[in-house]
Enzyme design. Structure first.
Site, PDB file in Angstrom:
ATOM      1  N   GLY A  12     -11.691  62.526  23.084  1.00 41.03           N
ATOM      2  CA  GLY A  12     -10.548  63.394  23.288  1.00 41.03           C
ATOM      3  C   GLY A  12     -10.297  63.396  24.625  1.00 41.03           C
ATOM      4  O   GLY A  12      -9.566  64.141  25.229  1.00 41.03           O
ATOM      5  N   ARG A  15      -8.009  62.778  29.403  1.00 40.51           N
ATOM      6  CA  ARG A  15      -6.864  64.202  29.490  1.00 40.51           C
ATOM      7  C   ARG A  15      -6.783  65.725  30.025  1.00 40.51           C
ATOM      8  O   ARG A  15      -7.895  65.863  28.723  1.00 40.51           O
ATOM      9  CB  ARG A  15      -5.150  63.297  29.385  1.00 40.51           C
ATOM     10  CG  ARG A  15      -5.618  63.160  28.144  1.00 40.51           C
ATOM     11  CD  ARG A  15      -4.747  61.968  27.851  1.00 40.51           C
ATOM     12  NE  ARG A  15      -2.485  62.778  28.269  1.00 40.51           N
ATOM     13  CZ  ARG A  15      -2.151  63.308  27.501  1.00 40.51           C
ATOM     14  NH1 ARG A  15      -2.441  64.157  26.084  1.00 40.51           N
ATOM     15  NH2 ARG A  15      -0.801  64.186  27.986  1.00 40.51           N
ATOM     16  N   ARG A  16      -6.417  66.062  29.745  1.00 43.44           N
ATOM     17  CA  ARG A  16      -5.893  67.552  29.693  1.00 43.44           C
ATOM     18  C   ARG A  16      -7.526  67.968  29.562  1.00 43.44           C
ATOM     19  O   ARG A  16      -8.363  68.210  30.462  1.00 43.44           O
ATOM     20  CB  ARG A  16      -5.727  67.884  28.505  1.00 43.44           C
ATOM     21  CG  ARG A  16      -3.848  67.412  28.916  1.00 43.44           C
ATOM     22  CD  ARG A  16      -2.921  67.119  27.393  1.00 43.44           C
ATOM     23  NE  ARG A  16      -2.933  68.047  26.986  1.00 43.44           N
ATOM     24  CZ  ARG A  16      -2.480  69.374  27.096  1.00 43.44           C
ATOM     25  NH1 ARG A  16      -1.237  68.995  27.640  1.00 43.44           N
ATOM     26  NH2 ARG A  16      -2.189  70.204  25.923  1.00 43.44           N
ATOM     27  N   ASN A  91     -13.722  67.742  20.759  1.00 45.21           N
ATOM     28  CA  ASN A  91     -12.798  67.975  21.305  1.00 45.21           C
ATOM     29  C   ASN A  91     -11.463  67.527  20.746  1.00 45.21           C
ATOM     30  O   ASN A  91     -10.320  68.349  21.064  1.00 45.21           O
ATOM     31  CB  ASN A  91     -13.238  68.537  23.121  1.00 45.21           C
ATOM     32  CG  ASN A  91     -11.727  68.042  23.878  1.00 45.21           C
ATOM     33  OD1 ASN A  91     -11.212  69.045  24.353  1.00 45.21           O
ATOM     34  ND2 ASN A  91     -10.631  67.373  23.933  1.00 45.21           N
ATOM     35  N   ASP A 142      -9.850  77.325  17.782  1.00 51.14           N
ATOM     36  CA  ASP A 142      -9.067  76.999  18.609  1.00 51.14           C
ATOM     37  C   ASP A 142      -8.823  78.899  17.819  1.00 51.14           C
ATOM     38  O   ASP A 142      -9.189  79.598  16.655  1.00 51.14           O
ATOM     39  CB  ASP A 142      -7.890  77.106  17.903  1.00 51.14           C
ATOM     40  CG  ASP A 142      -6.039  77.139  18.268  1.00 51.14           C
ATOM     41  OD1 ASP A 142      -5.648  78.115  18.166  1.00 51.14           O
ATOM     42  OD2 ASP A 142      -5.237  76.148  18.964  1.00 51.14           O
ATOM     43  N   TYR A 155      -2.488  72.493  11.078  1.00 53.37           N
ATOM     44  CA  TYR A 155      -3.944  72.753  11.850  1.00 53.37           C
ATOM     45  C   TYR A 155      -4.803  74.021  12.398  1.00 53.37           C
ATOM     46  O   TYR A 155      -5.316  73.519  12.333  1.00 53.37           O
ATOM     47  CB  TYR A 155      -2.398  72.898  12.931  1.00 53.37           C
ATOM     48  CG  TYR A 155      -3.361  73.084  14.503  1.00 53.37           C
ATOM     49  CD1 TYR A 155      -3.995  72.196  15.455  1.00 53.37           C
ATOM     50  CD2 TYR A 155      -3.864  74.623  15.273  1.00 53.37           C
ATOM     51  CE1 TYR A 155      -4.132  72.606  16.134  1.00 53.37           C
ATOM     52  CE2 TYR A 155      -4.111  74.655  16.267  1.00 53.37           C
ATOM     53  CZ  TYR A 155      -4.982  73.256  17.260  1.00 53.37           C
ATOM     54  OH  TYR A 155      -5.388  74.144  18.577  1.00 53.37           O
ATOM     55  N   LYS A 159      -8.403  74.193  12.121  1.00 51.20           N
ATOM     56  CA  LYS A 159      -9.833  74.448  13.075  1.00 51.20           C
ATOM     57  C   LYS A 159     -10.545  75.871  11.975  1.00 51.20           C
ATOM     58  O   LYS A 159     -12.015  76.060  13.105  1.00 51.20           O
ATOM     59  CB  LYS A 159      -8.977  75.344  13.825  1.00 51.20           C
ATOM     60  CG  LYS A 159      -8.529  74.516  15.060  1.00 51.20           C
ATOM     61  CD  LYS A 159      -9.103  73.056  15.885  1.00 51.20           C
ATOM     62  CE  LYS A 159      -8.902  72.813  16.557  1.00 51.20           C
ATOM     63  NZ  LYS A 159      -9.226  71.787  17.380  1.00 51.20           N
TER      64      LYS A 159
HETATM   65  N1  LIG Z   1      -3.845  72.834  25.209  1.00 50.11           N
HETATM   66  C1  LIG Z   1      -4.213  74.517  24.462  1.00 50.11           C
HETATM   67  O1  LIG Z   1      -4.280  75.412  25.245  1.00 50.11           O
HETATM   68  C2  LIG Z   1      -5.328  74.183  23.691  1.00 50.11           C
HETATM   69  C3  LIG Z   1      -5.336  75.812  22.925  1.00 50.11           C
HETATM   70  C4  LIG Z   1      -6.606  76.415  22.004  1.00 50.11           C
HETATM   71  C5  LIG Z   1      -7.194  75.263  21.607  1.00 50.11           C
HETATM   72  N2  LIG Z   1      -7.463  73.854  21.696  1.00 50.11           N
HETATM   73  C6  LIG Z   1      -8.125  73.048  21.943  1.00 50.11           C
HETATM   74  O2  LIG Z   1      -8.964  72.099  22.776  1.00 50.11           O
HETATM   75  C7  LIG Z   1      -8.671  70.901  22.379  1.00 50.11           C
HETATM   76  C8  LIG Z   1      -8.263  69.685  23.688  1.00 50.11           C
HETATM   77  O3  LIG Z   1      -7.245  70.649  23.578  1.00 50.11           O
HETATM   78  P1  LIG Z   1      -6.213  69.292  24.481  1.00 50.11           P
HETATM   79  O4  LIG Z   1      -4.396  70.402  24.453  1.00 50.11           O
HETATM   80  O5  LIG Z   1      -5.881  69.025  25.424  1.00 50.11           O
HETATM   81  O6  LIG Z   1      -6.055  68.416  23.156  1.00 50.11           O
HETATM   82  P2  LIG Z   1      -4.713  67.045  23.228  1.00 50.11           P
HETATM   83  O7  LIG Z   1      -3.792  66.851  24.590  1.00 50.11           O
HETATM   84  O8  LIG Z   1      -3.587  67.498  22.337  1.00 50.11           O
HETATM   85  O9  LIG Z   1      -5.404  65.634  22.804  1.00 50.11           O
HETATM   86  C9  LIG Z   1      -6.599  65.373  23.622  1.00 50.11           C
HETATM   87  C10 LIG Z   1      -6.697  64.131  22.756  1.00 50.11           C
HETATM   88  O10 LIG Z   1      -7.508  64.443  21.497  1.00 50.11           O
HETATM   89  C11 LIG Z   1      -7.690  63.036  21.288  1.00 50.11           C
HETATM   90  N3  LIG Z   1      -6.901  62.490  20.027  1.00 50.11           N
HETATM   91  C12 LIG Z   1      -5.826  62.999  19.050  1.00 50.11           C
HETATM   92  N4  LIG Z   1      -6.526  62.123  17.581  1.00 50.11           N
HETATM   93  C13 LIG Z   1      -7.369  61.328  17.642  1.00 50.11           C
HETATM   94  C14 LIG Z   1      -7.192  60.977  16.419  1.00 50.11           C
HETATM   95  N5  LIG Z   1      -7.145  60.303  16.056  1.00 50.11           N
HETATM   96  N6  LIG Z   1      -8.430  59.429  17.642  1.00 50.11           N
HETATM   97  C15 LIG Z   1      -9.172  60.209  18.209  1.00 50.11           C
HETATM   98  N7  LIG Z   1      -8.453  60.835  19.697  1.00 50.11           N
HETATM   99  C16 LIG Z   1      -7.638  61.228  18.717  1.00 50.11           C
HETATM  100  C17 LIG Z   1      -6.179  62.516  21.753  1.00 50.11           C
HETATM  101  O11 LIG Z   1      -6.514  60.804  22.907  1.00 50.11           O
HETATM  102  P3  LIG Z   1      -5.649  59.785  23.058  1.00 50.11           P
HETATM  103  O12 LIG Z   1      -5.325  60.471  23.925  1.00 50.11           O
HETATM  104  O13 LIG Z   1      -6.362  58.802  23.982  1.00 50.11           O
HETATM  105  O14 LIG Z   1      -5.255  59.289  22.340  1.00 50.11           O
HETATM  106  C18 LIG Z   1      -5.583  63.463  23.298  1.00 50.11           C
HETATM  107  O15 LIG Z   1      -5.659  63.082  24.399  1.00 50.11           O
HETATM  108  C19 LIG Z   1      -8.351  70.334  20.983  1.00 50.11           C
HETATM  109  O16 LIG Z   1      -9.381  70.491  20.072  1.00 50.11           O
HETATM  110  C20 LIG Z   1      -7.451  71.704  20.764  1.00 50.11           C
HETATM  111  O17 LIG Z   1      -6.766  71.832  19.828  1.00 50.11           O
HETATM  112  C21 LIG Z   1      -6.399  73.519  22.989  1.00 50.11           C
END
Ligand SMILES: NC(=O)c1ccc[n+]([C@@H]2O[C@H](COP(=O)([O-])OP(=O)(O)OC[C@H]3O[C@@H](n4cnc5c(N)ncnc54)[C@H](OP(=O)(O)O)[C@@H]3O)[C@@H](O)[C@H]2O)c1
Length: 248
Positions: A12, A15-16, A91, A142, A155, A159
């Site tokens: 994943g 992006r982000r 990720n 998380d 979710y 985690k």
């Molecule tokens: N954002 C936060 O503040 C936050 C807080 C706590 C924990 N986290 C954890 O940190 C990590 C990254 O967070 P994020 O917000 O950057 O994540 P996100 O943007 O929600 O997701 C990251 C990527 O995961 C890929 N993905 C999801 N399901 C998939 C699947 N079935 N097969 C293949 N790819 C899949 C997607 O790829 P595509 O776009 O290519 O489809 C997406 O771009 C995650 O594990 C999240 O739970 C984030």
């Protein structure tokens, strides 16, 4: 390519947070496999950027992680690019509400398959490569894997499972492979239906001892620590959350 250039697979990472990790590891000199599902354009654009900095140092690879019978082949393909795999970073994740009474079996399967089952089988498939390199795994968890978030039980459960997976695999794969997790607090702003209002965002910051949300560099530096600075650490969960888990 240098002969002893390490290779990281980051799921994943188009992006982000995933893209920030891939970019940081690339800057440290690793070659990166930028995995994507829907974000092909962003994955390819990121790899173009990285390959301009260092030729043949980044490749974009597709996999829907919810389709588990393809994961072995995906890992084989990723390892074949440079003939090795040193670091696997789980990720990619799905994140959406699953209120009790409204949750479908399809949503449960999607969340658990993407966030927990996929990391399990990805690591299992990567073991032979990681053993060879005395490599490591980093699972992006998380703070809500240890303390629940209302309306997001599937979710949170996924985690929580990822944290136990980290500990179980650390025990089973030692001493060859280290397995650790990073439990993030609020970092990249939530998107779509998860978006929060400015008022809720301020409330979260007010309840975070370090008085801000995390930034992408905070995550990338923690990942770097587990790869390069943690040779005697396995099975640990590092909260990168500004102290948020103390106040949930
Ligand atoms: N954002 C936060 O503040 C936050 C807080 C706590 C924990 N986290 C954890 O940190 C990590 C990254 O967070 P994020 O917000 O950057 O994540 P996100 O943007 O929600 O997701 C990251 C990527 O995961 C890929 N993905 C999801 N399901 C998939 C699947 N079935 N097969 C293949 N790819 C899949 C997607 O790829 P595509 O776009 O290519 O489809 C997406 O771009 C995650 O594990 C999240 O739970 C984030």
């Amino acid at each position: 390519m240098q002969k002893n250039q390490q290779v990281a697979l980051i799921t994943g990472s188009a992006r982000r947070i995933g893209a920030a990790i891939a970019t940081h590891l690339h800057a440290l000199g690793l070659n990166v496999v930028v995995h994507y599902n829907h974000s092909k354009t962003q994955a390819e654009a990121l790899c173009d950027e990285l390959n301009k900095l260092r030729a043949h140092s980044a490749v974009a690879m597709f996999a829907d992680l919810a389709v588990s019978d393809l994961l072995e082949q995906f890992v084989r393909d990723a390892a074949a690019v440079w003939g090795r795999l040193d670091v696997v970073i789980n990720n990619a994740a799905r994140f959406y509400r699953t209120k009790i009474g409204e949750t479908t079996r399809a949503a449960w399967d999607d969340l658990l398959n993407s966030n927990l089952t996929a990391p399990f089988f990805l690591i299992q498939a990567a073991v032979p490569y990681l053993i060879k390199q005395q490599g490591c795994v980093i699972n992006i968890a998380d703070v809500h894997g240890q303390r629940p978030m209302k309306d997001y039980s599937a979710y949170c459960i996924s985690k929580a499972g990822l944290i136990m997976l980290t500990q179980s695999f650390a025990k089973e794969l030692a001493p060859a492979i280290r397995v650790n997790a990073i439990a993030l607090g609020p970092t990249a702003p939530a998107e779509g239906e998860n978006k929060i209002s400015p008022a809720v965002a301020s409330k979260i910051i007010a309840r975070t001892p370090l008085a801000r949300v995390g930034d992408l560099a905070d995550v990338a530096r923690a990942v770097e620590f587990f790869i390069n600075g943690a040779s005697y650490i396995t099975g640990q969960v590092l909260a990168v959350d500004g102290g948020r888990s103390l106040t949930i």
